[in-house]
Motif scaffolding. Structure first.
Motif, PDB file in Angstrom:
ATOM      1  N   PHE A   9       9.709   1.154  -5.426  1.00  9.97           N
ATOM      2  CA  PHE A   9      10.141   0.416  -5.879  1.00  9.97           C
ATOM      3  C   PHE A   9       9.727   0.300  -6.929  1.00  9.97           C
ATOM      4  O   PHE A   9      11.153   0.068  -8.519  1.00  9.97           O
ATOM      5  N   GLY A  10       9.302   1.906  -7.389  1.00  7.20           N
ATOM      6  CA  GLY A  10       9.371   2.285  -9.506  1.00  7.20           C
ATOM      7  C   GLY A  10      11.373   1.652  -9.726  1.00  7.20           C
ATOM      8  O   GLY A  10      11.397   1.620 -10.285  1.00  7.20           O
ATOM      9  N   TYR A  11      11.456   2.684  -9.019  1.00 10.18           N
ATOM     10  CA  TYR A  11      13.275   3.422  -8.984  1.00 10.18           C
ATOM     11  C   TYR A  11      13.838   2.251  -8.744  1.00 10.18           C
ATOM     12  O   TYR A  11      14.546   2.551 -10.146  1.00 10.18           O
ATOM     13  N   LEU A  12      13.798   1.192  -8.183  1.00 12.09           N
ATOM     14  CA  LEU A  12      14.763  -0.012  -8.710  1.00 12.09           C
ATOM     15  C   LEU A  12      14.424  -0.985  -9.281  1.00 12.09           C
ATOM     16  O   LEU A  12      15.817  -1.544  -9.974  1.00 12.09           O
ATOM     17  N   GLU A  13      13.171  -1.231  -9.733  1.00 10.97           N
ATOM     18  CA  GLU A  13      12.535  -1.797 -10.763  1.00 10.97           C
ATOM     19  C   GLU A  13      13.473  -1.254 -12.590  1.00 10.97           C
ATOM     20  O   GLU A  13      13.662  -1.851 -12.734  1.00 10.97           O
ATOM     21  N   SER A  14      13.788  -0.057 -12.429  1.00 12.03           N
ATOM     22  CA  SER A  14      13.738   0.679 -13.453  1.00 12.03           C
ATOM     23  C   SER A  14      15.458   0.716 -13.933  1.00 12.03           C
ATOM     24  O   SER A  14      16.062   2.040 -14.468  1.00 12.03           O
TER      25      SER A  14
ATOM     26  N   VAL B  65       0.921  15.225  12.700  1.00 11.00           N
ATOM     27  CA  VAL B  65      -0.213  15.990  13.227  1.00 11.00           C
ATOM     28  C   VAL B  65      -1.870  15.642  12.648  1.00 11.00           C
ATOM     29  O   VAL B  65      -2.671  15.009  12.950  1.00 11.00           O
ATOM     30  N   ASP B  66      -0.920  14.831  11.633  1.00 12.17           N
ATOM     31  CA  ASP B  66      -2.111  13.949  10.361  1.00 12.17           C
ATOM     32  C   ASP B  66      -1.704  13.050  10.368  1.00 12.17           C
ATOM     33  O   ASP B  66      -0.923  12.548   8.785  1.00 12.17           O
ATOM     34  N   TRP B  67      -1.588  11.823  10.490  1.00 11.46           N
ATOM     35  CA  TRP B  67      -1.217  10.470  10.734  1.00 11.46           C
ATOM     36  C   TRP B  67      -1.508  10.552   9.011  1.00 11.46           C
ATOM     37  O   TRP B  67      -1.599   9.180   8.401  1.00 11.46           O
ATOM     38  N   LYS B  68      -3.303  10.368   8.945  1.00 12.07           N
ATOM     39  CA  LYS B  68      -3.058   9.624   7.418  1.00 12.07           C
ATOM     40  C   LYS B  68      -3.208  10.743   6.611  1.00 12.07           C
ATOM     41  O   LYS B  68      -2.156   9.753   5.079  1.00 12.07           O
ATOM     42  N   SER B  69      -2.419  11.665   6.103  1.00 13.67           N
ATOM     43  CA  SER B  69      -1.565  11.993   5.615  1.00 13.67           C
ATOM     44  C   SER B  69       0.378  11.608   5.105  1.00 13.67           C
ATOM     45  O   SER B  69      -0.122  11.263   3.947  1.00 13.67           O
ATOM     46  N   MET B  70       0.445  11.460   6.205  1.00 12.64           N
ATOM     47  CA  MET B  70       1.621  11.110   6.749  1.00 12.64           C
ATOM     48  C   MET B  70       1.698   9.633   6.214  1.00 12.64           C
ATOM     49  O   MET B  70       2.679   9.143   5.576  1.00 12.64           O
ATOM     50  N   ARG B  71       0.968   8.783   6.508  1.00 11.95           N
ATOM     51  CA  ARG B  71       0.821   7.242   5.891  1.00 11.95           C
ATOM     52  C   ARG B  71       0.257   7.095   4.548  1.00 11.95           C
ATOM     53  O   ARG B  71       0.846   6.318   3.480  1.00 11.95           O
ATOM     54  N   ALA B  72      -0.144   8.511   3.896  1.00 12.66           N
ATOM     55  CA  ALA B  72      -0.534   8.651   2.678  1.00 12.66           C
ATOM     56  C   ALA B  72       1.498   8.518   2.098  1.00 12.66           C
ATOM     57  O   ALA B  72       1.787   8.139   0.971  1.00 12.66           O
ATOM     58  N   LEU B  73       1.747   9.568   2.300  1.00 12.14           N
ATOM     59  CA  LEU B  73       3.236   9.139   1.875  1.00 12.14           C
ATOM     60  C   LEU B  73       4.474   8.596   1.813  1.00 12.14           C
ATOM     61  O   LEU B  73       5.203   8.560   1.377  1.00 12.14           O
ATOM     62  N   GLY B  74       4.435   7.824   2.510  1.00 10.25           N
ATOM     63  CA  GLY B  74       5.050   6.887   3.316  1.00 10.25           C
ATOM     64  C   GLY B  74       4.538   5.782   2.093  1.00 10.25           C
ATOM     65  O   GLY B  74       5.300   5.186   1.332  1.00 10.25           O
TER      66      GLY B  74
ATOM     67  N   PRO C  55      16.012  -5.259  -2.248  1.00 13.49           N
ATOM     68  CA  PRO C  55      14.505  -4.567  -2.018  1.00 13.49           C
ATOM     69  C   PRO C  55      14.582  -4.644  -0.242  1.00 13.49           C
ATOM     70  O   PRO C  55      13.822  -4.174   0.254  1.00 13.49           O
ATOM     71  N   LEU C  56      14.339  -5.739  -0.166  1.00 12.14           N
ATOM     72  CA  LEU C  56      14.331  -5.766   0.705  1.00 12.14           C
ATOM     73  C   LEU C  56      15.073  -5.288   2.165  1.00 12.14           C
ATOM     74  O   LEU C  56      14.381  -5.208   3.310  1.00 12.14           O
ATOM     75  N   GLY C  57      16.150  -5.261   1.900  1.00 10.61           N
ATOM     76  CA  GLY C  57      17.158  -4.613   3.276  1.00 10.61           C
ATOM     77  C   GLY C  57      17.231  -3.677   3.402  1.00 10.61           C
ATOM     78  O   GLY C  57      16.618  -2.948   4.329  1.00 10.61           O
ATOM     79  N   MET C  58      16.515  -3.064   2.137  1.00 11.34           N
ATOM     80  CA  MET C  58      16.049  -1.712   1.917  1.00 11.34           C
ATOM     81  C   MET C  58      14.648  -1.405   3.044  1.00 11.34           C
ATOM     82  O   MET C  58      15.117  -0.701   4.081  1.00 11.34           O
ATOM     83  N   LEU C  59      13.901  -2.024   2.586  1.00  8.77           N
ATOM     84  CA  LEU C  59      12.797  -2.187   4.193  1.00  8.77           C
ATOM     85  C   LEU C  59      13.208  -2.711   5.562  1.00  8.77           C
ATOM     86  O   LEU C  59      12.195  -2.237   6.031  1.00  8.77           O
TER      87      LEU C  59
ATOM     88  N   GLN D  66       3.767   6.452  -0.834  1.00  8.87           N
ATOM     89  CA  GLN D  66       4.021   6.899  -1.948  1.00  8.87           C
ATOM     90  C   GLN D  66       5.037   6.881  -2.697  1.00  8.87           C
ATOM     91  O   GLN D  66       6.254   6.543  -3.124  1.00  8.87           O
ATOM     92  N   MET D  67       6.621   6.864  -1.277  1.00  7.77           N
ATOM     93  CA  MET D  67       7.913   6.840  -1.187  1.00  7.77           C
ATOM     94  C   MET D  67       7.998   5.425  -1.283  1.00  7.77           C
ATOM     95  O   MET D  67       8.756   5.231  -2.491  1.00  7.77           O
ATOM     96  N   ILE D  68       7.102   4.355  -0.372  1.00 10.67           N
ATOM     97  CA  ILE D  68       7.376   3.156  -1.061  1.00 10.67           C
ATOM     98  C   ILE D  68       7.372   3.197  -2.856  1.00 10.67           C
ATOM     99  O   ILE D  68       7.923   2.012  -3.227  1.00 10.67           O
ATOM    100  N   ASP D  69       6.398   3.031  -3.711  1.00  7.94           N
ATOM    101  CA  ASP D  69       6.291   2.697  -4.927  1.00  7.94           C
ATOM    102  C   ASP D  69       7.415   3.613  -5.014  1.00  7.94           C
ATOM    103  O   ASP D  69       7.298   2.818  -6.447  1.00  7.94           O
ATOM    104  N   ASP D  70       6.791   4.895  -4.715  1.00  9.54           N
ATOM    105  CA  ASP D  70       8.209   5.566  -5.539  1.00  9.54           C
ATOM    106  C   ASP D  70       9.622   5.242  -5.872  1.00  9.54           C
ATOM    107  O   ASP D  70       9.928   4.637  -7.204  1.00  9.54           O
TER     108      ASP D  70
END
Ligand code: PLP
Length: 489
Positions: A33-38, A16-25, A100-104, A27-31
């Motif tokens: 990448f943090g997970y893979l890096e560490s 319903v709200d594309w903006k908040s879904m995009r923000a969540l997306g 990581p690129l495989g994930m993307l 965040q998922m990517i940031d999370d």
């Protein structure tokens, strides 16, 4: 005007709200990448708490939840208790690490969400492209056919189906195996993967039709014994129809003499299938390539891209030399799927004609992106690095007085055990089994195990692009420590 007054409320599954879904997306990517890096800083594996298991026995959701809440549940309960195969010290079974690129690429493929059963759309050409690249990797003929599948098991089933149908000598698709005038028999070493037997069973041939030929001290098939078995079966009125060559066995990484097997298959007019799930990829190492000579002569070749090519699960590949035979084994086209000459239903590659699945996902994208990202030479270097690391580990084992190497190390698999004076095999088996569990529970490293000549072996199968030599140092140090602790108990 009328219809507007009816006030129909139509729904879709889009946000319903594309903006908040995009923000969540984001965040998922940031999370992630943090997970893979560490990843190196976390334990390889941890037991799953009961309360987390309980979270996963709830009843069917009937009402919506916010995507943010769903994601929070994922972070709480799922992200924290992984299998561990993306960790640098995971060496269980033969499981790939991913990138990581495989994930993307998986995300992009799901976003586009095409169906690669067939039709005229670009994803189909991406799969055709990566199949051509796979043929080039193995010096396989360009006119061969191929198919991306879920993994080595399915690739074996596809190759062996074509083998059975082609060599049956009668209309097997219409009359079925019951109509076979002779028992159709297959040959491979006792070290063959279980998926070969599963395929033989699924093909209706029965596991008694699979001859498990003994191996020599290097765990390679005893070719004389195989030839005798073929002659005996012929004398008994059976039809020897297929030889399976191993390019990298799961237990020890042994590679059969593929050229010799190809010669025998050709002389005996039998099909030659090679199971190269992970080991076939060693062709990318200039040093190992000669050991795989003969691979390119296979009538069908099965291998995985999610193991030693580090692509996210699932993706394997079947290549078949005789494209027409491959097509004849699987093609079945009802009217609603008939292939057009123009428009969306046109297209020259209907992959559903070459395998079991009709609807097929865009597995090809992660293969295409990963091969372009790294180039095949880098994959070769990483594969060689894993082989060198296996040699390094074998040396550490040989140098440690309490450790014993249990098999040669021709590839990337090292089988060894902790040993103590005055203990028989039975006692050592128990000690090593307990040692492995403690090693897993320590979160330090995750090898798996196998049994070789009745001996329980700690088994390190290294297809991990994240492993470094220091990881093997730590493994050996920890195994010695845990073994000595167990002795004191
Ligand atoms: C892993 C493996 C298979 C099965 O492949 P999956 O991708 O797990 O289905 C078959 N043969 C060998 C030698 C393997 O290592």
């Amino acid at each position: 005007m009328q219809t507007q007054e009816l006030l129909v409320t139509e729904e879709s599954l889009d946000p319903v709200d594309w903006k908040s879904m995009r923000a969540l997306g984001h965040q998922m990517i940031d999370d992630m990448f943090g997970y893979l890096e560490s990843i190196r800083e976390r334990p390889v594996w941890q037991p799953i708490p009961d309360q987390v298991k309980a979270e996963l026995t709830q009843s069917l959701p009937t009402e919506p939840e916010s995507p943010e809440k769903v994601y929070e549940d994922f972070v709480q309960n799922i992200l924290a208790y992984p299998m561990g195969n993306i960790h640098p010290r995971f060496w269980s079974w033969v499981i790939g690490t991913g990138t990581p690129l495989g994930m993307l690429a998986e995300m992009l493929a799901a976003g586009l969400n095409p169906n690669l059963g067939g039709g005229e759309h670009v994803a189909i050409y991406v799969e055709a492209q990566v199949l051509d690249w796979c043929k080039q990797m193995f010096s396989y003929p360009a006119r061969a056919s191929g198919l991306l599948v879920s993994g080595g098991s399915m690739a074996n089933l596809v190759g062996l189906t074509v083998a059975r149908n082609t060599k049956a000598g009668f209309g097997l698709r219409t009359q079925g195996v019951q109509a076979a005038p002779q028992r159709m028999v297959m040959y491979g070493s006792s070290e063959m993967h279980s998926s070969i037997q599963k395929a033989v069973e699924l093909l209706g041939l029965g596991s008694e039709s699979l001859r498990k030929i003994p191996v020599d001290a290097d765990f390679q098939i005893d070719i004389n014994a195989m030839q005798n078995a073929i002659a005996e079966d012929r004398a008994a009125g059976h039809l020897p129809f297929c030889i399976v060559g191993n390019a990298g066995t799961v237990n020890t990484g042994a590679i059969d003499d593929l050229n010799h097997l190809a010669e025998i298959a050709s002389r005996e007019k039998m099909w030659f299938h090679v199971d190269g799930a992970f080991g076939a990829l060693a062709v990318l190492s200039p040093e190992l390539k000669p050991k795989l000579a003969g691979l390119e002569r296979a009538d069908s070749l099965a291998f995985d891209l999610h193991k030693w090519m580090s692509m996210p699960m699932e993706v394997g590949c079947a290549l078949v030399r005789d494209a027409a035979a491959h097509h004849d084994a699987f093609s079945l086209t009802p009217a609603y799927l008939s292939h057009g000459t123009r428009g969306l239903a046109a297209g020259s590659h209907w992959f559903s004609d070459y395998g079991i699945q009709l609807s097929r996902g865009f597995r090809a994208l992660k293969v295409w992106m990963s091969l372009k990202e790294h180039g095949v030479k880098k994959f070769g270097r990483v594969i060689q690095q894993n082989i060198d690391q296996a040699q390094y580990l074998a040396k550490l084992v040989n140098d440690a007085p309490e450790l014993e190497l249990l098999a040669p190390v021709p590839l990337n698999i090292v089988c060894f055990r902790f040993k103590a004076n005055g203990m028989d095999d039975q006692a050592l088996n128990e000690l090593n089994a307990e040692l492995l569990i403690r090693l897993h529970e320590s979160g330090i490293a995750a090898p798996s195990y196998t049994e070789l000549d009745g001996k329980y072996a700690l088994r390190v199968a290294n297809v991990n692009h994240r492993s470094r030599r220091e990881d093997f140092d730590l493994l050996v140090e920890t195994v010695r420590r845990l073994g000595n602790e167990l002795l004191k108990e």
